[in-house]
Write a protein that holds these residues in place. Sequence first.
Motif, PDB file in Angstrom:
ATOM      1  N   MET A   1       0.848  -1.198   0.078  1.00 26.52           N
ATOM      2  CA  MET A   1       0.052  -0.026  -0.051  1.00 26.52           C
ATOM      3  C   MET A   1       1.014   1.444  -0.176  1.00 26.52           C
ATOM      4  O   MET A   1       2.108   1.418   0.429  1.00 26.52           O
ATOM      5  N   PHE A   2       0.239   2.278  -0.456  1.00 28.96           N
ATOM      6  CA  PHE A   2       0.950   3.520  -0.543  1.00 28.96           C
ATOM      7  C   PHE A   2       1.007   4.386   0.796  1.00 28.96           C
ATOM      8  O   PHE A   2       0.156   4.365   1.574  1.00 28.96           O
ATOM      9  N   ASN A   3       2.182   4.673   1.018  1.00 30.33           N
ATOM     10  CA  ASN A   3       2.525   5.245   2.398  1.00 30.33           C
ATOM     11  C   ASN A   3       2.774   6.740   2.031  1.00 30.33           C
ATOM     12  O   ASN A   3       3.732   7.396   1.869  1.00 30.33           O
ATOM     13  N   ARG A   4       1.722   7.585   2.244  1.00 33.68           N
ATOM     14  CA  ARG A   4       1.659   8.976   1.895  1.00 33.68           C
ATOM     15  C   ARG A   4       2.579   9.911   2.685  1.00 33.68           C
ATOM     16  O   ARG A   4       3.200  10.971   2.287  1.00 33.68           O
ATOM     17  N   VAL A   5       2.590   9.602   4.029  1.00 39.32           N
ATOM     18  CA  VAL A   5       3.660  10.229   4.687  1.00 39.32           C
ATOM     19  C   VAL A   5       4.940  10.027   4.314  1.00 39.32           C
ATOM     20  O   VAL A   5       5.674  11.013   4.203  1.00 39.32           O
ATOM     21  N   GLU A   6       5.623   8.670   4.174  1.00 36.93           N
ATOM     22  CA  GLU A   6       6.963   8.636   3.452  1.00 36.93           C
ATOM     23  C   GLU A   6       6.982   9.399   2.442  1.00 36.93           C
ATOM     24  O   GLU A   6       7.927   9.730   2.039  1.00 36.93           O
ATOM     25  N   PHE A   7       5.890   9.397   1.673  1.00 35.42           N
ATOM     26  CA  PHE A   7       5.901  10.151   0.103  1.00 35.42           C
ATOM     27  C   PHE A   7       6.213  11.521   0.348  1.00 35.42           C
ATOM     28  O   PHE A   7       7.237  12.234  -0.105  1.00 35.42           O
ATOM     29  N   GLU A   8       5.592  12.067   1.539  1.00 34.53           N
ATOM     30  CA  GLU A   8       5.444  13.589   1.513  1.00 34.53           C
ATOM     31  C   GLU A   8       7.088  13.729   2.349  1.00 34.53           C
ATOM     32  O   GLU A   8       7.634  14.818   2.030  1.00 34.53           O
ATOM     33  N   VAL A   9       7.723  13.118   3.173  1.00 33.00           N
ATOM     34  CA  VAL A   9       8.931  13.158   3.591  1.00 33.00           C
ATOM     35  C   VAL A   9       9.943  13.073   2.527  1.00 33.00           C
ATOM     36  O   VAL A   9      10.967  14.021   2.700  1.00 33.00           O
ATOM     37  N   ALA A  10       9.627  12.275   1.494  1.00 31.74           N
ATOM     38  CA  ALA A  10      10.902  12.238   0.591  1.00 31.74           C
ATOM     39  C   ALA A  10      10.784  13.250  -0.306  1.00 31.74           C
ATOM     40  O   ALA A  10      11.793  13.878  -0.808  1.00 31.74           O
ATOM     41  N   MET A  11       9.455  13.923  -0.730  1.00 33.54           N
ATOM     42  CA  MET A  11       9.419  15.112  -1.295  1.00 33.54           C
ATOM     43  C   MET A  11      10.100  16.340  -0.414  1.00 33.54           C
ATOM     44  O   MET A  11      11.007  17.217  -0.908  1.00 33.54           O
ATOM     45  N   LEU A  12       9.885  16.509   0.776  1.00 33.62           N
ATOM     46  CA  LEU A  12      10.358  17.383   1.679  1.00 33.62           C
ATOM     47  C   LEU A  12      12.034  17.427   1.569  1.00 33.62           C
ATOM     48  O   LEU A  12      12.734  18.288   1.567  1.00 33.62           O
ATOM     49  N   ARG A  13      12.532  16.144   1.928  1.00 32.74           N
ATOM     50  CA  ARG A  13      13.886  16.012   1.696  1.00 32.74           C
ATOM     51  C   ARG A  13      14.723  16.359   0.495  1.00 32.74           C
ATOM     52  O   ARG A  13      15.659  16.956   0.512  1.00 32.74           O
ATOM     53  N   LYS A  14      13.913  16.296  -0.593  1.00 33.05           N
ATOM     54  CA  LYS A  14      14.664  16.853  -1.902  1.00 33.05           C
ATOM     55  C   LYS A  14      14.077  18.165  -2.094  1.00 33.05           C
ATOM     56  O   LYS A  14      14.835  19.017  -2.933  1.00 33.05           O
ATOM     57  N   GLY A  15      12.926  18.595  -1.293  1.00 31.40           N
ATOM     58  CA  GLY A  15      12.724  20.141  -1.612  1.00 31.40           C
ATOM     59  C   GLY A  15      11.864  20.273  -2.926  1.00 31.40           C
ATOM     60  O   GLY A  15      11.781  21.182  -3.666  1.00 31.40           O
ATOM     61  N   LYS A  49      10.116   7.079 -12.397  1.00 32.09           N
ATOM     62  CA  LYS A  49      10.528   8.429 -12.457  1.00 32.09           C
ATOM     63  C   LYS A  49      10.466   9.325 -11.205  1.00 32.09           C
ATOM     64  O   LYS A  49      11.353  10.060 -10.910  1.00 32.09           O
ATOM     65  N   ILE A  50       9.560   8.874 -10.163  1.00 24.84           N
ATOM     66  CA  ILE A  50       9.481   9.513  -8.925  1.00 24.84           C
ATOM     67  C   ILE A  50      10.683   9.388  -8.138  1.00 24.84           C
ATOM     68  O   ILE A  50      11.285   9.920  -7.554  1.00 24.84           O
ATOM     69  N   MET A  51      11.148   7.711  -8.399  1.00 24.75           N
ATOM     70  CA  MET A  51      12.202   7.319  -7.538  1.00 24.75           C
ATOM     71  C   MET A  51      13.653   8.202  -8.029  1.00 24.75           C
ATOM     72  O   MET A  51      14.404   8.675  -7.062  1.00 24.75           O
ATOM     73  N   THR A  52      13.653   8.553  -9.226  1.00 27.29           N
ATOM     74  CA  THR A  52      14.790   9.164  -9.954  1.00 27.29           C
ATOM     75  C   THR A  52      14.522  10.679  -9.315  1.00 27.29           C
ATOM     76  O   THR A  52      15.562  11.274  -9.120  1.00 27.29           O
ATOM     77  N   TYR A  53      13.626  11.253  -9.647  1.00 30.86           N
ATOM     78  CA  TYR A  53      13.430  12.769  -9.148  1.00 30.86           C
ATOM     79  C   TYR A  53      13.728  13.109  -7.700  1.00 30.86           C
ATOM     80  O   TYR A  53      14.392  13.951  -7.288  1.00 30.86           O
ATOM     81  N   ILE A  56      15.063   8.451  -4.645  1.00 21.15           N
ATOM     82  CA  ILE A  56      14.742   7.194  -3.718  1.00 21.15           C
ATOM     83  C   ILE A  56      15.479   5.936  -4.205  1.00 21.15           C
ATOM     84  O   ILE A  56      15.355   5.570  -5.199  1.00 21.15           O
ATOM     85  N   ASP A  57      16.111   5.284  -3.107  1.00 18.45           N
ATOM     86  CA  ASP A  57      16.701   3.801  -3.596  1.00 18.45           C
ATOM     87  C   ASP A  57      15.951   2.831  -3.570  1.00 18.45           C
ATOM     88  O   ASP A  57      15.893   1.877  -4.242  1.00 18.45           O
ATOM     89  N   ASP A  58      14.999   2.748  -2.505  1.00 22.09           N
ATOM     90  CA  ASP A  58      13.992   1.749  -2.217  1.00 22.09           C
ATOM     91  C   ASP A  58      12.554   2.238  -2.318  1.00 22.09           C
ATOM     92  O   ASP A  58      12.238   2.771  -1.481  1.00 22.09           O
ATOM     93  N   PRO A  59      11.873   1.557  -3.133  1.00 27.14           N
ATOM     94  CA  PRO A  59      10.410   2.047  -3.412  1.00 27.14           C
ATOM     95  C   PRO A  59       9.542   1.430  -2.188  1.00 27.14           C
ATOM     96  O   PRO A  59       8.333   1.914  -2.053  1.00 27.14           O
ATOM     97  N   ASN A  60       9.936   0.391  -1.790  1.00 30.61           N
ATOM     98  CA  ASN A  60       9.004  -0.493  -0.918  1.00 30.61           C
ATOM     99  C   ASN A  60       8.494   0.298   0.281  1.00 30.61           C
ATOM    100  O   ASN A  60       7.372   0.226   0.698  1.00 30.61           O
ATOM    101  N   PRO A  61       9.204   1.040   1.020  1.00 26.33           N
ATOM    102  CA  PRO A  61       8.534   1.867   2.236  1.00 26.33           C
ATOM    103  C   PRO A  61       7.476   2.842   1.728  1.00 26.33           C
ATOM    104  O   PRO A  61       6.544   3.424   2.716  1.00 26.33           O
TER     105      PRO A  61
END
Length: 77
Positions: A1-15, A49-53, A56-61
Amino acid sequence: MFNRVEFEVAMLRKGANRQDLAKAIGVSYATFMRKIEKDGDFDREQISKIMTYLGIDDPNPIFFAKELAQDAKEDKA
């Protein structure tokens, strides 16, 4: 399942912002938001594409979160 919190954190880390990420994966902002709201309904190419942008190394979380999947199974029981 999609973890929206982790997704948002990854976006914040990347700016990264949602508009730029939507453009990077080739979808409209409205489509991007719908995908986020519908439990990360991204296809393999979009995930890649999201992983590259986002660097992200591991898409699982984010895209295949086990604990969220387990919670969903328990809710259906």
